[in-house]
Every structure is written in structure tokens, then in C-alpha cells.
Design a protein around this motif. Structure first.
Motif, PDB file in Angstrom:
ATOM      1  N   ARG A 120      37.189 -21.287 -42.427  1.00 61.74           N
ATOM      2  CA  ARG A 120      38.503 -21.804 -42.077  1.00 61.74           C
ATOM      3  C   ARG A 120      39.454 -21.268 -42.985  1.00 61.74           C
ATOM      4  O   ARG A 120      40.603 -20.784 -42.571  1.00 61.74           O
ATOM      5  N   VAL A 121      39.356 -21.071 -44.299  1.00 60.38           N
ATOM      6  CA  VAL A 121      40.048 -20.286 -45.015  1.00 60.38           C
ATOM      7  C   VAL A 121      40.406 -19.104 -44.636  1.00 60.38           C
ATOM      8  O   VAL A 121      41.613 -18.489 -44.669  1.00 60.38           O
ATOM      9  N   ARG A 122      39.423 -17.995 -44.202  1.00 63.65           N
ATOM     10  CA  ARG A 122      39.517 -16.985 -43.586  1.00 63.65           C
ATOM     11  C   ARG A 122      40.179 -16.888 -42.262  1.00 63.65           C
ATOM     12  O   ARG A 122      41.232 -16.123 -42.362  1.00 63.65           O
ATOM     13  N   ASP A 123      40.425 -17.878 -41.350  1.00 62.08           N
ATOM     14  CA  ASP A 123      41.496 -18.000 -40.320  1.00 62.08           C
ATOM     15  C   ASP A 123      42.696 -18.151 -40.818  1.00 62.08           C
ATOM     16  O   ASP A 123      43.656 -17.566 -40.098  1.00 62.08           O
ATOM     17  N   ILE A 124      42.868 -18.907 -41.847  1.00 60.06           N
ATOM     18  CA  ILE A 124      44.350 -19.363 -42.133  1.00 60.06           C
ATOM     19  C   ILE A 124      44.777 -17.969 -42.769  1.00 60.06           C
ATOM     20  O   ILE A 124      46.012 -17.829 -42.370  1.00 60.06           O
ATOM     21  N   ALA A 125      43.861 -17.259 -43.439  1.00 62.55           N
ATOM     22  CA  ALA A 125      44.370 -16.024 -44.143  1.00 62.55           C
ATOM     23  C   ALA A 125      44.709 -14.854 -43.167  1.00 62.55           C
ATOM     24  O   ALA A 125      45.613 -13.980 -43.325  1.00 62.55           O
ATOM     25  N   ALA A 126      43.893 -14.893 -42.143  1.00 63.38           N
ATOM     26  CA  ALA A 126      44.124 -13.761 -41.044  1.00 63.38           C
ATOM     27  C   ALA A 126      45.418 -13.535 -40.221  1.00 63.38           C
ATOM     28  O   ALA A 126      45.936 -14.554 -39.976  1.00 63.38           O
ATOM     29  N   ALA A 127      45.868 -12.402 -40.493  1.00 62.85           N
ATOM     30  CA  ALA A 127      47.092 -12.045 -39.685  1.00 62.85           C
ATOM     31  C   ALA A 127      46.790 -11.929 -38.452  1.00 62.85           C
ATOM     32  O   ALA A 127      45.511 -11.767 -37.692  1.00 62.85           O
ATOM     33  N   ASP A 128      47.652 -12.258 -37.339  1.00 59.66           N
ATOM     34  CA  ASP A 128      47.497 -12.135 -35.683  1.00 59.66           C
ATOM     35  C   ASP A 128      46.834 -10.867 -35.481  1.00 59.66           C
ATOM     36  O   ASP A 128      47.093  -9.619 -35.990  1.00 59.66           O
ATOM     37  N   GLY A 129      45.645 -11.019 -34.669  1.00 55.91           N
ATOM     38  CA  GLY A 129      45.264  -9.791 -34.311  1.00 55.91           C
ATOM     39  C   GLY A 129      44.031  -9.326 -35.240  1.00 55.91           C
ATOM     40  O   GLY A 129      43.705  -7.918 -35.088  1.00 55.91           O
ATOM     41  N   GLN A 130      43.913  -9.932 -36.504  1.00 56.34           N
ATOM     42  CA  GLN A 130      43.053  -9.220 -37.475  1.00 56.34           C
ATOM     43  C   GLN A 130      41.803 -10.276 -37.915  1.00 56.34           C
ATOM     44  O   GLN A 130      41.330 -10.043 -38.903  1.00 56.34           O
ATOM     45  N   ARG A 131      41.584 -11.057 -36.961  1.00 55.08           N
ATOM     46  CA  ARG A 131      40.663 -12.248 -37.413  1.00 55.08           C
ATOM     47  C   ARG A 131      39.261 -11.694 -37.594  1.00 55.08           C
ATOM     48  O   ARG A 131      38.302 -12.311 -38.102  1.00 55.08           O
ATOM     49  N   ASP A 132      38.941 -10.704 -36.907  1.00 58.21           N
ATOM     50  CA  ASP A 132      37.536 -10.260 -36.943  1.00 58.21           C
ATOM     51  C   ASP A 132      37.339  -9.234 -37.999  1.00 58.21           C
ATOM     52  O   ASP A 132      36.355  -8.524 -38.081  1.00 58.21           O
ATOM     53  N   ARG A 133      38.394  -8.921 -38.698  1.00 58.90           N
ATOM     54  CA  ARG A 133      38.394  -7.794 -39.615  1.00 58.90           C
ATOM     55  C   ARG A 133      37.593  -8.238 -41.066  1.00 58.90           C
ATOM     56  O   ARG A 133      37.858  -9.454 -41.324  1.00 58.90           O
ATOM     57  N   PRO A 134      36.712  -7.521 -41.779  1.00 56.54           N
ATOM     58  CA  PRO A 134      36.275  -7.841 -42.972  1.00 56.54           C
ATOM     59  C   PRO A 134      37.221  -8.318 -43.881  1.00 56.54           C
ATOM     60  O   PRO A 134      38.283  -7.835 -44.114  1.00 56.54           O
ATOM     61  N   PRO A 135      37.096  -9.470 -44.681  1.00 51.21           N
ATOM     62  CA  PRO A 135      38.154 -10.013 -45.572  1.00 51.21           C
ATOM     63  C   PRO A 135      38.444  -8.992 -46.580  1.00 51.21           C
ATOM     64  O   PRO A 135      39.550  -9.265 -47.199  1.00 51.21           O
ATOM     65  N   GLU A 136      37.666  -8.096 -47.103  1.00 54.73           N
ATOM     66  CA  GLU A 136      38.067  -7.027 -48.263  1.00 54.73           C
ATOM     67  C   GLU A 136      38.724  -5.900 -47.656  1.00 54.73           C
ATOM     68  O   GLU A 136      39.453  -5.317 -48.212  1.00 54.73           O
ATOM     69  N   GLU A 137      39.197  -5.872 -46.463  1.00 57.89           N
ATOM     70  CA  GLU A 137      39.979  -4.656 -45.725  1.00 57.89           C
ATOM     71  C   GLU A 137      41.334  -5.208 -45.924  1.00 57.89           C
ATOM     72  O   GLU A 137      41.832  -6.388 -46.000  1.00 57.89           O
ATOM     73  N   GLU A 138      42.181  -4.047 -46.262  1.00 61.56           N
ATOM     74  CA  GLU A 138      43.743  -4.171 -46.196  1.00 61.56           C
ATOM     75  C   GLU A 138      44.268  -5.038 -44.924  1.00 61.56           C
ATOM     76  O   GLU A 138      43.823  -4.943 -43.917  1.00 61.56           O
ATOM     77  N   GLY A 139      45.219  -6.131 -45.362  1.00 65.48           N
ATOM     78  CA  GLY A 139      45.763  -6.856 -44.378  1.00 65.48           C
ATOM     79  C   GLY A 139      45.095  -8.268 -44.238  1.00 65.48           C
ATOM     80  O   GLY A 139      45.538  -8.935 -43.348  1.00 65.48           O
ATOM     81  N   ASN A 140      43.885  -8.340 -45.053  1.00 66.85           N
ATOM     82  CA  ASN A 140      43.188  -9.659 -44.993  1.00 66.85           C
ATOM     83  C   ASN A 140      43.215 -10.132 -46.589  1.00 66.85           C
ATOM     84  O   ASN A 140      42.397 -10.436 -47.062  1.00 66.85           O
TER      85      ASN A 140
END
Length: 296
Positions: A120-140
Motif C-alpha cells: 500500500r505504501v508503494r501504491d501511494i508513492a507510485a506515480a501514475d503509470g509507474q506502479r509496476d516499476r521497482p521501487p529503487e528506480e528513478e520516479g518511485n
């Protein structure tokens, strides 16, 4: 006179709206110049530029997480080369540590009986269209505000500030220290990358005996190439604003003013504080890393 706001966040870090929406709101608010300053990342630059309304000038920027022995420091960096090797390596380190820190906070919260899920924290943090990107990638860029919002959703706090005060702020049961740059070194790195820096909200510093960034530290930063101080900030009262304007004048630094807008989290306050054009020219004049972009 041009309206210049030099501190705003998108959902690439801890704002609530994508960069395209932020620049759209800036134009609607009557701003002439906006700096996009997401935490420790430049991932929003491309989207902001591609959706820039006609006549609005974007200053590419970033808010760097820094700390010294005496205080936490937030440094607004502008117009630097994002490919500068040493700066880029430090940013990767900071972003990776953000994920580790947030995961550890979630684990501690769950140990305390707070039903917060990492996903859920990941989902809140993820920008639109980036929800499947690894959390360490730029943009998350996962940060404490995302954990705080998950705490509120779980019913363990009344709002984001309460979540910080009760659970994840300094000294709280789920607080976790983070990897941060030394602020003097950060100024040096940004200047080496062709950028310029302003000290963000100096009257609000964690781990400081006075609650503010110590002035001897500001003096060392100025000696290293600090270009400005964000004296005009929504969290500063009149006395604090006056004081930090005086510090900037004493050190020969530009006085900047900014909304520090985070979208819904801060009440959509773009343009609530602005920077005088002459101060803006003083701050950005030495920059060589990249240039402002004006929408056509």
C-alpha cells in the motif's frame, strides 16, 4: 512583475499530482516561473517540459536530503546537469536508502500493531503509470509522507501530521534514520554539476537544538557556493522570515520565496510565496548545467 515560485512537488516524490498537472496548475495560478523540486530525483522533468503551458517557464530542480551533526538540511538545487557522475551516484544511493528506510518503518509499525502494508505504501508513492516499476528506480521516490498516509488509512492517526508526531517523526517508535549527504558537500556537488542552490525552509530543521539550521553551518555552505536562502516560506512566521532575510543579506545570498506546494497535502498553494525577479536573476545567473525551459 513576474511571479516566480521556486519550490513545488509532484507525485514523482511526495506531491499528490503528476508533473503535467502541477505545471497546469501553475499556469492557472498566474505564475510566470515554476521550479519542480521533487525529493532526490529528476524523474518529473521530462513530463513537466512536455506538458508546459505556453508562456510558463520551468526551472528544472530537485530538493536534496542533507544532514550534518547539528541538523537536518533540505537543499533546493536548480539547473544542474543530472548526468554529472558523482551527483548522479549520490542520488541513486539516497533513493535506494529511502526504500530500505520506508520498509523498516513499515515493519516497526506492524510490530506495534499498526496494520500498514508495504504494498500500500508503494501504491501511494507510485506515480501514475509507474506502479509496476521497482521501487529503487528513478520516479518511485518513497518517503515518509507516503508511510504517513498509509498510517492514516489504517486508522492509526487522524492526519499526516499526526502520523509523524505519533509514529514516524524523530524520536518516535517507528522512526528510522536515513542516508543523507553532508550539506556542504551537497552544495559543492551541485556547483560542480553546473547548478545553483538555495537553502530550503531554514527555520524548520529536525535534530536541531533551536529548530532551525545553525547559522555557522549556513556560513560554511555559503563559503562552498550556496546561492540563496528560502526565507519566504509558508511555515515561517514574520519574525523568522525577517531573520532569514537578514542572514541572506549578511552573506550576500539571494532571498528566495516559494510555496513548497505538495498538491492536496498542502492545500494547492502554488504562488502563495514568490521570489523577486532580481533575486531570481542573482541566484540562477551562475548556473551552467541546464537552462530554464519556456512553454511555447
Amino acid at each position: 512583475m513576474a511571479l516566480i515560485d521556486l519550490h513545488a512537488h509532484s507525485n514523482v516524490s511526495d506531491g499528490t499530482e503528476p508533473p503535467a498537472a502541477v505545471v497546469g496548475r501553475a499556469a492557472a495560478a498566474g505564475l510566470d516561473v515554476l521550479a519542480l523540486t521533487d525529493h532526490d530525483t529528476v524523474a518529473g522533468w521530462e513530463e513537466a517540459v512536455s506538458h508546459l503551458p505556453p508562456g510558463l517557464t520551468l526551472v528544472p530542480g530537485m530538493e536534496l536530503s542533507c544532514a550534518s551533526r547539528d541538523a537536518s538540511v533540505h537543499l533546493l538545487a536548480y539547473l544542474f546537469d543530472p548526468e554529472h557522475p558523482e551527483l548522479a551516484a549520490e542520488l541513486r544511493h539516497v533513493r535506494a536508502d529511502r526504500v530500505i528506510r520506508a520498509e523498516t518503518m513499515v515493519r516497526r509499525l506492524r510490530e506495534e500493531g499498526v496494520d500498514v502494508a508495504w504494498r500500500r505504501v508503494r501504491d501511494i508513492a507510485a506515480a501514475d503509470g509507474q506502479r509496476d516499476r521497482p521501487p529503487e528506480e528513478e520516479g518511485n521516490a518513497v518517503g515518509r509522507p507516503h508511510v504517513a498516509r498509509a498510517i492514516v488509512e489504517a486508522g492509526a492517526a487522524s492526519d499526516v501530521q499526526d502520523a509523524f508526531d505519533r509514529w514516524i517523526g524523530a524520536g518516535c517508535v517507528a522512526h528510522v534514520d536515513r542516508y543523507t549527504l553532508d550539506p556542504v558537500r551537497a552544495v559543492t556537488l551541485v556547483r560542480a554539476a553546473g547548478g545553483v542552490c538555495s537553502l530550503a525552509h531554514p527555520a524548520r530543521a529536525e535534530n536541531s537544538d533551536t529548530g532551525a539550521v545553525p547559522e555557522p553551518l549556513v556560513e560554511r555552505m555559503a563559503h562552498a557556493g550556496l546561492g540563496g536562502i528560502e526565507a519566504d516560506h509558508p511555515s515561517h512566521d514574520d519574525a523568522e522570515t525577517t531573520h532569514w532575510r537578514g542572514v541572506a543579506r549578511r552573506l550576500g545570498l539571494a532571498i528566495t520565496g516559494s510555496s513548497d506546494d505538495h498538491g492536496e497535502l498542502t492545500g494547492h498553494r502554488l504562488g502563495s510565496r514568490v521570489t523577486d525577479p532580481a533575486e531570481f536573476a542573482q541566484l540562477t545567473g551562475p548556473a551552467t548545467g541546464t537552462r530554464p525551459v519556456t512553454g511555447g
